[in-house]
Each structure stands twice: as C-alpha cells, then as structure tokens.
Design a protein around this motif. Sequence first.
Motif, PDB file in Angstrom:
ATOM      1  N   ASP A   1       0.806  -1.218   0.000  1.00 42.57           N
ATOM      2  CA  ASP A   1       0.000   0.000   0.000  1.00 42.57           C
ATOM      3  C   ASP A   1       0.842   1.273   0.000  1.00 42.57           C
ATOM      4  O   ASP A   1       0.323   2.345  -0.299  1.00 42.57           O
ATOM      5  CB  ASP A   1      -0.952   0.010   1.197  1.00 42.57           C
ATOM      6  CG  ASP A   1      -1.988  -1.103   1.119  1.00 42.57           C
ATOM      7  OD1 ASP A   1      -2.316  -1.535  -0.007  1.00 42.57           O
ATOM      8  OD2 ASP A   1      -2.455  -1.556   2.175  1.00 42.57           O
ATOM      9  N   ASP A   2       2.125   1.175   0.336  1.00 47.21           N
ATOM     10  CA  ASP A   2       2.992   2.347   0.350  1.00 47.21           C
ATOM     11  C   ASP A   2       3.091   3.008  -1.019  1.00 47.21           C
ATOM     12  O   ASP A   2       3.339   4.207  -1.111  1.00 47.21           O
ATOM     13  CB  ASP A   2       4.405   1.991   0.823  1.00 47.21           C
ATOM     14  CG  ASP A   2       4.456   1.639   2.297  1.00 47.21           C
ATOM     15  OD1 ASP A   2       3.463   1.900   3.019  1.00 47.21           O
ATOM     16  OD2 ASP A   2       5.493   1.110   2.733  1.00 47.21           O
ATOM     17  N   LEU A   3       2.916   2.246  -2.091  1.00 48.37           N
ATOM     18  CA  LEU A   3       3.083   2.796  -3.442  1.00 48.37           C
ATOM     19  C   LEU A   3       1.763   3.178  -4.111  1.00 48.37           C
ATOM     20  O   LEU A   3       1.775   3.773  -5.189  1.00 48.37           O
ATOM     21  CB  LEU A   3       3.846   1.805  -4.317  1.00 48.37           C
ATOM     22  CG  LEU A   3       5.271   1.489  -3.857  1.00 48.37           C
ATOM     23  CD1 LEU A   3       5.896   0.418  -4.730  1.00 48.37           C
ATOM     24  CD2 LEU A   3       6.125   2.728  -3.830  1.00 48.37           C
TER      25      LEU A   3
ATOM     26  N   LYS B   1       6.390  11.285  -5.064  1.00 47.03           N
ATOM     27  CA  LYS B   1       5.519  10.129  -5.272  1.00 47.03           C
ATOM     28  C   LYS B   1       5.467   9.732  -6.745  1.00 47.03           C
ATOM     29  O   LYS B   1       4.406   9.591  -7.340  1.00 47.03           O
ATOM     30  CB  LYS B   1       4.123  10.377  -4.711  1.00 47.03           C
ATOM     31  CG  LYS B   1       4.125  10.515  -3.206  1.00 47.03           C
ATOM     32  CD  LYS B   1       2.741  10.424  -2.625  1.00 47.03           C
ATOM     33  CE  LYS B   1       2.884  10.412  -1.123  1.00 47.03           C
ATOM     34  NZ  LYS B   1       1.909   9.650  -0.458  1.00 47.03           N
ATOM     35  N   VAL B   2       6.678   9.564  -7.307  1.00 48.09           N
ATOM     36  CA  VAL B   2       6.822   9.188  -8.709  1.00 48.09           C
ATOM     37  C   VAL B   2       7.728   7.966  -8.807  1.00 48.09           C
ATOM     38  O   VAL B   2       8.760   7.890  -8.146  1.00 48.09           O
ATOM     39  CB  VAL B   2       7.421  10.357  -9.534  1.00 48.09           C
ATOM     40  CG1 VAL B   2       7.794   9.900 -10.930  1.00 48.09           C
ATOM     41  CG2 VAL B   2       6.448  11.522  -9.598  1.00 48.09           C
TER      42      VAL B   2
ATOM     43  N   GLU C   1      13.821   4.535 -10.867  1.00 49.98           N
ATOM     44  CA  GLU C   1      13.931   5.345  -9.659  1.00 49.98           C
ATOM     45  C   GLU C   1      12.568   5.414  -8.975  1.00 49.98           C
ATOM     46  O   GLU C   1      11.529   5.481  -9.625  1.00 49.98           O
ATOM     47  CB  GLU C   1      14.390   6.755 -10.035  1.00 49.98           C
ATOM     48  CG  GLU C   1      14.487   7.715  -8.904  1.00 49.98           C
ATOM     49  CD  GLU C   1      14.892   9.117  -9.345  1.00 49.98           C
ATOM     50  OE1 GLU C   1      15.245   9.896  -8.469  1.00 49.98           O
ATOM     51  OE2 GLU C   1      14.835   9.427 -10.547  1.00 49.98           O
ATOM     52  N   ILE C   2      12.598   5.411  -7.657  1.00 52.54           N
ATOM     53  CA  ILE C   2      11.402   5.660  -6.867  1.00 52.54           C
ATOM     54  C   ILE C   2      11.670   6.913  -6.048  1.00 52.54           C
ATOM     55  O   ILE C   2      12.601   6.949  -5.248  1.00 52.54           O
ATOM     56  CB  ILE C   2      11.065   4.486  -5.931  1.00 52.54           C
ATOM     57  CG1 ILE C   2      10.776   3.222  -6.734  1.00 52.54           C
ATOM     58  CG2 ILE C   2       9.882   4.838  -5.028  1.00 52.54           C
ATOM     59  CD1 ILE C   2      10.552   1.980  -5.894  1.00 52.54           C
ATOM     60  N   CYS C   3      10.889   7.938  -6.278  1.00 49.59           N
ATOM     61  CA  CYS C   3      11.065   9.204  -5.567  1.00 49.59           C
ATOM     62  C   CYS C   3       9.891   9.379  -4.600  1.00 49.59           C
ATOM     63  O   CYS C   3       8.769   9.667  -5.022  1.00 49.59           O
ATOM     64  CB  CYS C   3      11.152  10.370  -6.543  1.00 49.59           C
ATOM     65  SG  CYS C   3      11.447  11.934  -5.691  1.00 49.59           S
TER      66      CYS C   3
END
Length: 184
Positions: free
Chosen positions: A107-109, A165-166, A159-161
């Motif tokens: 759920d974090d993403l 939230k991208v 990349e996870i920013c």
Amino acid sequence: MILKNDISEVGKFQKTHALKGELNALLDIDPDYIAEGNAIVVDTDGIFVPYYASSIRPKGTMSYLIKLDGIDSENEAKPFVNKAIYAIKAQLGPFLNLDEEEMMDEDDLVGYSIVDDSSDSLIGKIDSIDSSTDNLLFIVTTDDGDTVYIPAVDEFISEICDDSKVIRMNLPDGLINLNKKQDK
C-alpha cells in the motif's frame, strides 16, 4: 548532510567476523547495490555517515560479509555491531526487490505516479497492487481512464522518488498498449 528522509533502512550489521574488520550483515536489498560502490549509511552518534565497502561476499541466503573501507580490525568494526544499514533512496531503484514483503508494504506505493523514463511521459497513477501471483503487478489508471497492468520488477524500475511520489520506469516498447484492460 544526509537527512533521515533521504535514506531507507535496508539491513543490519549483526556481528564482527574474523580479525580484519569484516562485518556479518543481513540485507533486504540486492547486494549489488553495495558491490557497485554505492554508499551505505550508518547512524554514528546521531549523524548519518556514508561508508563504502571494499568487499562484499555471501555467507548465506540473506547474510553477507562486508568489509568497509578504513575499518581494518575487529576493534574498529565493533561499533557497527547491531546497527541498522541505510541506503540513499535516490540510488535504490534498480536494487529494490518489490516482491519481498520485508522491503515495503504494498500500500505504500498506491497513489504514486508512473512515468515512462524513455519518453518522460506520465503513464498514470497506481490504484492498487496485485500480489495474488508470483509476479507483483502495479494496477495503473491512465489519464484517459484505461487500466494498465505493469510488472513491478527491478529491471523496469529506474527510480522511486518518495518526495514527489513518482516511480520512473523503463518499460519494453508496446507493453502499455499490450496489456490495457479492454472494456467491451
């Protein structure tokens, strides 16, 4: 200066190993993150300090022996025992194992935007994550209302920013059109 928001916990030093300063560590990420020369960060007296490994070798399935630059004896390695290992979030993308429950809650993403790295275009937002099979899937709604299923695999994630939230992804040509849910 490294801030707490810039890092993620990715493991823990357990104990010293032998006399030359090696440390036994458990890692929740691909060990190539360390092998490729990325910094590992340790809280040292309340300050997040980057360290670099001169070597890393497996000791078990998730356990590794890590030799840090400048740490050359068992006494120098002892202050690291039972310390959390952090990684810089901006460098983590290709090394995350998103299918491992230990790394992050699914759920974090949810709510993150997916951006195609090659065209720099927005694909859509993650509505949910399907973990019912061995292959974790982002279920994404595009701007035009289509539903797209995107495999959440390390090879595709650039990349996870967390700040914006991208999630930037390098996706194979045609993947988006191939797996759009067709309303008939």
